[in-house]
Scaffold this motif. Structure first.
Motif, mmCIF file in Angstrom:
data_model
loop_
_atom_site.group_PDB
_atom_site.id
_atom_site.type_symbol
_atom_site.label_atom_id
_atom_site.label_comp_id
_atom_site.label_asym_id
_atom_site.label_seq_id
_atom_site.Cartn_x
_atom_site.Cartn_y
_atom_site.Cartn_z
ATOM 1 N N GLU A 150 -2.033 3.631 5.887
ATOM 2 C CA GLU A 150 -1.770 2.658 6.954
ATOM 3 C C GLU A 150 -0.290 2.660 7.324
ATOM 4 O O GLU A 150 0.068 2.497 8.496
ATOM 5 N N ARG A 153 0.329 5.420 9.599
ATOM 6 C CA ARG A 153 -0.220 5.109 10.929
ATOM 7 C C ARG A 153 0.559 3.999 11.627
ATOM 8 O O ARG A 153 0.224 3.604 12.729
ATOM 9 N N GLN A 154 1.608 3.522 10.950
ATOM 10 C CA GLN A 154 2.459 2.449 11.453
ATOM 11 C C GLN A 154 1.707 1.123 11.588
ATOM 12 O O GLN A 154 2.110 0.249 12.341
ATOM 13 N N ASN A 155 0.649 0.968 10.804
ATOM 14 C CA ASN A 155 -0.063 -0.307 10.715
ATOM 15 C C ASN A 155 0.525 -1.077 9.525
ATOM 16 O O ASN A 155 -0.087 -1.200 8.464
ATOM 17 N N TYR A 156 1.730 -1.593 9.713
ATOM 18 C CA TYR A 156 2.498 -2.099 8.590
ATOM 19 C C TYR A 156 1.924 -3.382 8.001
ATOM 20 O O TYR A 156 1.984 -3.591 6.788
ATOM 21 N N GLN A 157 1.383 -4.258 8.823
ATOM 22 C CA GLN A 157 0.804 -5.482 8.293
ATOM 23 C C GLN A 157 -0.425 -5.181 7.442
ATOM 24 O O GLN A 157 -0.633 -5.796 6.389
ATOM 25 N N ASP A 158 -1.249 -4.237 7.897
ATOM 26 C CA ASP A 158 -2.399 -3.826 7.085
ATOM 27 C C ASP A 158 -1.935 -3.202 5.773
ATOM 28 O O ASP A 158 -2.543 -3.421 4.716
#
Length: 304
Positions: A150, A153-158
């Motif tokens: 994640e 994928r730059q989905n940092y909160q996830d």
């Protein structure tokens, strides 16, 4: 100078290595002569894995599979050997065959995710980590590996949510593994400009493992962002004691010294950084460091 400082900050993000799963357990022996022979090759393969002879392990597992096309554990362990050899496409084929034969094999799904991750297919990696969690909701490795994917994928909160879950589930005796998680969660907070939160995580990581130079470097980067250059220099000095060839640490310490007005030490560290970048054949960083050195020397001459 600002361009190189920005480059060096980007080098602060140091992700930990993924957690590898252990070899699968051998199948129970039967009285069938062919199956016994397959299991003998399988046991030989496991012994080669334990010796880190991965190519030989592949050969032994392949012989076991030739004798028993439904030998799920042999496919699973050959997948792991391929992972160690960096042959990710072959690993995907073997782990896919493993889950076809045994859909409950969480290790195979975990290794599938790792192979896809190494190939940059983060979506497929995450899908396999989902499957691990579905089969075993307490497997902290799946949450950790999913957090890494994640992050990429730059989905940092996830990613933060998965790091938190990892820390909730990780066994108390896994101190070095927990240090890795705190370090990685800290780097994610650093990306999100939560510098104080990042420092708190790096503190926790260092309390658990005082020998990881990356964590000191990362904490130094966070301190530089809040202009605490003295603390940054202290951490970079420790990082260099642990890894004397760490070019990025010399460069960052040089910048910190310059910010504190110590031009002599700044130039000395930047020259060391340039030398190490050259030895490492990192020509881009080498040239940028030389450019910064030239700029600082020019400014020092003008001031003098």
């Amino acid at each position: 100078m600002s361009y190189l400082v920005q480059l060096l900050v980007s080098l602060c993000i140091t992700l930990a290595l993924l957690i590898y799963s252990p070899p699968a357990v051998a199948l129970a022996q039967t009285n069938n002569e062919m199956q016994m022979s397959a299991q003998e090759f399988f046991r030989a393969g496991v012994e080669q894995m334990q010796r880190q002879n991965y190519l030989e392990a592949v050969q032994d597992f392949s012989k076991a599979i030739d004798l028993n096309q439904n030998f799920s554990a042999a496919f699973s362990n050959r997948c792991l050997a391929y992972l160690q050899l960096g042959e990710y496409e072959s690993a995907i084929e073997d782990c896919s065959q493993t889950v076809n034969l045994n859909p409950q094999n969480t290790e195979a799904f975990l290794n599938l995710g790792l192979a896809y991750y190494k190939l940059g297919n983060y979506q497929a990696a995450i899908a396999n980590y989902h499957q691990v969690i579905k089969l075993n909701p307490t497997d902290f490795r799946a949450y950790y590996n999913r957090a890494l994917a994640e992050t990429d994928r730059q989905n940092y909160q996830d990613a933060l949510a998965d790091y938190n879950q990892t820390l909730n589930l990780i066994p108390v005796n896994e101190t070095f593994a927990a240090a890795e998680v705190y370090n990685d969660r800290g780097t994610t907070k650093l990306i999100l400009d939560d510098n104080l939160g990042a420092i708190a995580d790096f503190d926790l990581a260092i309390n658990l493992n005082q020998q990881d130079y990356r964590t000191y470097f990362n904490r130094a980067c966070a301190n530089q962002r809040i202009s605490n250059y003295t603390a940054a220099i202290q951490d970079l000095t420790i990082a260099l004691q642990l890894n004397p060839n760490y070019a990025e640490a010399y460069a960052n310490r040089g910048v910190a010294y310059y910010k504190l007005g110590n031009e002599q030490l700044a130039l000395l560290d930047l020259q060391k950084a340039a030398n190490h970048f050259l030895l490492q054949q990192n020509i881009t960083a080498y040239q940028q460091t030389l450019n910064l050195l030239k700029q600082l020397k020019t400014q020092a001459t003008a001031i003098g």
